[in-house]
Design a protein around this motif. Structure first.
Motif, mmCIF file in Angstrom:
data_model
loop_
_atom_site.group_PDB
_atom_site.id
_atom_site.type_symbol
_atom_site.label_atom_id
_atom_site.label_comp_id
_atom_site.label_asym_id
_atom_site.label_seq_id
_atom_site.Cartn_x
_atom_site.Cartn_y
_atom_site.Cartn_z
ATOM 1 N N LEU A 95 16.973 34.290 25.640
ATOM 2 C CA LEU A 95 18.143 34.249 24.760
ATOM 3 C C LEU A 95 17.832 34.731 23.344
ATOM 4 N N HIS A 96 16.727 35.444 23.171
ATOM 5 C CA HIS A 96 16.359 35.943 21.842
ATOM 6 C C HIS A 96 17.192 37.150 21.466
ATOM 7 N N GLY A 97 17.682 37.145 20.206
ATOM 8 C CA GLY A 97 18.394 38.289 19.682
ATOM 9 C C GLY A 97 17.636 38.969 18.564
ATOM 10 N N ALA A 98 17.404 38.225 17.478
ATOM 11 C CA ALA A 98 16.705 38.784 16.324
ATOM 12 C C ALA A 98 16.105 37.651 15.509
ATOM 13 N N PHE A 99 15.128 38.006 14.653
ATOM 14 C CA PHE A 99 14.489 37.029 13.773
ATOM 15 C C PHE A 99 14.506 37.531 12.344
ATOM 16 N N LEU A 100 14.869 36.640 11.434
ATOM 17 C CA LEU A 100 14.649 36.839 10.001
ATOM 18 C C LEU A 100 13.566 35.847 9.598
ATOM 19 N N ILE A 101 12.453 36.336 9.073
ATOM 20 C CA ILE A 101 11.314 35.479 8.756
ATOM 21 C C ILE A 101 11.084 35.479 7.255
ATOM 22 N N GLY A 102 10.986 34.270 6.691
ATOM 23 C CA GLY A 102 10.755 34.117 5.271
ATOM 24 C C GLY A 102 9.298 34.323 4.898
ATOM 25 N N GLU A 103 8.972 33.989 3.665
ATOM 26 C CA GLU A 103 7.628 34.234 3.138
ATOM 27 C C GLU A 103 6.585 33.407 3.876
ATOM 28 N N PRO A 104 5.537 34.057 4.387
ATOM 29 C CA PRO A 104 4.463 33.307 5.042
ATOM 30 C C PRO A 104 3.665 32.483 4.027
ATOM 31 N N HIS A 105 3.275 31.273 4.439
ATOM 32 C CA HIS A 105 2.444 30.401 3.612
ATOM 33 C C HIS A 105 1.092 30.251 4.293
ATOM 34 N N GLN A 106 0.049 30.693 3.600
ATOM 35 C CA GLN A 106 -1.295 30.575 4.152
ATOM 36 C C GLN A 106 -1.637 29.101 4.349
ATOM 37 N N LEU A 107 -2.283 28.794 5.449
ATOM 38 C CA LEU A 107 -2.607 27.412 5.773
ATOM 39 C C LEU A 107 -4.056 27.108 5.382
ATOM 40 N N ALA A 108 -4.207 26.188 4.441
ATOM 41 C CA ALA A 108 -5.534 25.739 4.041
ATOM 42 C C ALA A 108 -6.109 24.846 5.139
ATOM 43 N N SER A 109 -7.425 24.661 5.119
ATOM 44 C CA SER A 109 -8.071 23.849 6.157
ATOM 45 C C SER A 109 -7.544 22.423 6.156
ATOM 46 N N THR A 110 -7.264 21.881 4.964
ATOM 47 C CA THR A 110 -6.734 20.506 4.895
ATOM 48 C C THR A 110 -5.335 20.433 5.496
ATOM 49 N N SER A 111 -4.530 21.474 5.287
ATOM 50 C CA SER A 111 -3.174 21.501 5.850
ATOM 51 C C SER A 111 -3.223 21.606 7.365
ATOM 52 N N ARG A 112 -4.122 22.440 7.870
ATOM 53 C CA ARG A 112 -4.231 22.593 9.321
ATOM 54 C C ARG A 112 -4.682 21.298 9.989
ATOM 55 N N HIS A 113 -5.544 20.553 9.295
ATOM 56 C CA HIS A 113 -6.082 19.316 9.874
ATOM 57 C C HIS A 113 -4.982 18.289 10.133
ATOM 58 N N ASN A 114 -3.996 18.235 9.243
ATOM 59 C CA ASN A 114 -2.929 17.226 9.359
ATOM 60 C C ASN A 114 -1.593 17.832 9.782
ATOM 61 N N LEU A 115 -1.613 19.067 10.260
ATOM 62 C CA LEU A 115 -0.363 19.796 10.452
ATOM 63 C C LEU A 115 0.563 19.131 11.460
ATOM 64 N N GLY A 116 0.027 18.629 12.555
ATOM 65 C CA GLY A 116 0.884 18.013 13.561
ATOM 66 C C GLY A 116 1.666 16.841 13.014
ATOM 67 N N SER A 117 0.985 15.935 12.310
ATOM 68 C CA SER A 117 1.668 14.758 11.770
ATOM 69 C C SER A 117 2.615 15.130 10.637
ATOM 70 N N ILE A 118 2.238 16.124 9.825
ATOM 71 C CA ILE A 118 3.128 16.569 8.739
ATOM 72 C C ILE A 118 4.442 17.083 9.318
ATOM 73 N N LEU A 119 4.343 17.948 10.315
ATOM 74 C CA LEU A 119 5.558 18.541 10.879
ATOM 75 C C LEU A 119 6.378 17.524 11.663
ATOM 76 N N ALA A 120 5.720 16.567 12.307
ATOM 77 C CA ALA A 120 6.456 15.537 13.036
ATOM 78 C C ALA A 120 7.311 14.704 12.097
ATOM 79 N N ASN A 121 6.907 14.626 10.824
ATOM 80 C CA ASN A 121 7.642 13.837 9.829
ATOM 81 C C ASN A 121 8.475 14.696 8.886
ATOM 82 N N THR A 122 8.720 15.930 9.290
ATOM 83 C CA THR A 122 9.525 16.862 8.500
ATOM 84 C C THR A 122 10.918 16.981 9.107
ATOM 85 N N SER A 123 11.898 17.209 8.255
ATOM 86 C CA SER A 123 13.262 17.429 8.742
ATOM 87 C C SER A 123 13.826 18.691 8.097
ATOM 88 N N VAL A 124 14.854 19.259 8.727
ATOM 89 C CA VAL A 124 15.538 20.424 8.187
ATOM 90 C C VAL A 124 17.034 20.204 8.310
#
Length: 277
Positions: free
Chosen positions: A166-195
């Motif tokens: 069901l893919h049509g098209a993607f608009l992608i915003g600015e990429p954010h480089q992931l630091a090692s500390t961010s990658r280490h906690n990324l799963g829990s950070i995103l699980a507690n994020t909302s949009v």
């Protein structure tokens, strides 16, 4: 199992419907198209697109948000993740946080706010979630325009797989480089994020990272497990971009509307997009 001739025939039908923006009927029940058959058709479509000169740049995950599983499926709810190749022809990186997108040719378009990742190092097929996180280079927010060739958005899982997930098209915003500390906690950070998702300044829906199969990061791990069971398909590779699925229900969009998103819990800027014919 489908014959090679049947696979080619179905692939040509889906490619023609996409090129001409025409609808299709879902697979009839008596055709008994399995999930494995659908991925065979998808691989044939992939091969034909590459032979025609398109560049594959990654993969799209669909139905990773379990909060939506009971909302889709013509004969039975879709309770598992699917994927499709992503090609450069349907992806555009935005120069700023607002963009304009034409809906010309988009069948029954809907909007999906997503997170996209780039793989910097090839993960092992048996990589843990944490090891996959260590292989990620960057993360970005994006809008996917999701399309459906099936009348009234009624389909089964095999239909969705064969129809480009069901893919049509993607608009992608600015990429954010992931630091090692961010990658280490990324799963829990995103699980507690909302949009949140708004149309013309009116809030319409919200979604949570915990609505995914644990988190959007875990969706990549689940994709890797799925790929391990598809011997004709390589597992995740360095350089690929991976979209992890919608955070909210898929909302119909039309020309003249402006949609915007906002995050809470993660340091990502929201995006807005105005749709035109």
């Amino acid at each position: 199992m489908l014959t090679p001739t049947q696979v080619t025939t179905y692939a040509d039908q889906f490619l023609e419907a996409r090129a001409k923006s025409t609808t299709l009927r879902p697979f009839p029940a008596n055709a008994k198209i399995s999930i494995a058959d659908a991925y065979q058709i998808a691989r044939e479509i992939q091969a034909k697109r590459i032979a025609a000169g398109e560049e594959q740049v990654g993969r799209k995950i669909g139905f990773a948000n379990h909060a939506l599983w009971n909302k889709y499926g013509r004969n039975a709810p879709i309770h598992e993740l699917i994927w499709t190749p992503l090609f450069s022809s349907t992806i555009r990186f935005m120069d700023q946080t607002h963009g304009v997108q034409s809906l010309a040719g988009a069948l029954q378009p809907r909007l999906a706010p997503e997170l996209i990742f780039k793989i910097g190092q090839t993960p092992s097929p048996d990589a843990t979630v944490e090891e996959i996180a260590d292989c990620l280079e960057w993360m970005a927010h994006g809008f996917e325009i999701v399309v459906c060739p099936f009348p009234k958005w009624e389909f089964n899982i095999a239909d969705a797989i064969a129809a480009f997930a069901l893919h049509g098209a993607f608009l992608i915003g600015e990429p954010h480089q992931l630091a090692s500390t961010s990658r280490h906690n990324l799963g829990s950070i995103l699980a507690n994020t909302s949009v949140s998702l708004s149309c013309d300044s009116t809030l319409l829906s919200a979604g949570f990272g915990s609505d995914f199969i644990e988190s959007p990061l875990h969706a990549i791990w689940h994709l890797q497990q799925l790929l391990k069971d598809q011997p004709d398909t390589p597992t995740l590779q360095a350089g690929e971009i991976i979209s992890t699925g919608t955070w909210t229900d898929l909302t119909p969009v039309k020309s003249g509307q402006t949609w915007s998103s906002a995050f809470s819990g993660a340091s990502l800027a929201g995006l807005s997009v105005s749709f035109i014919d």
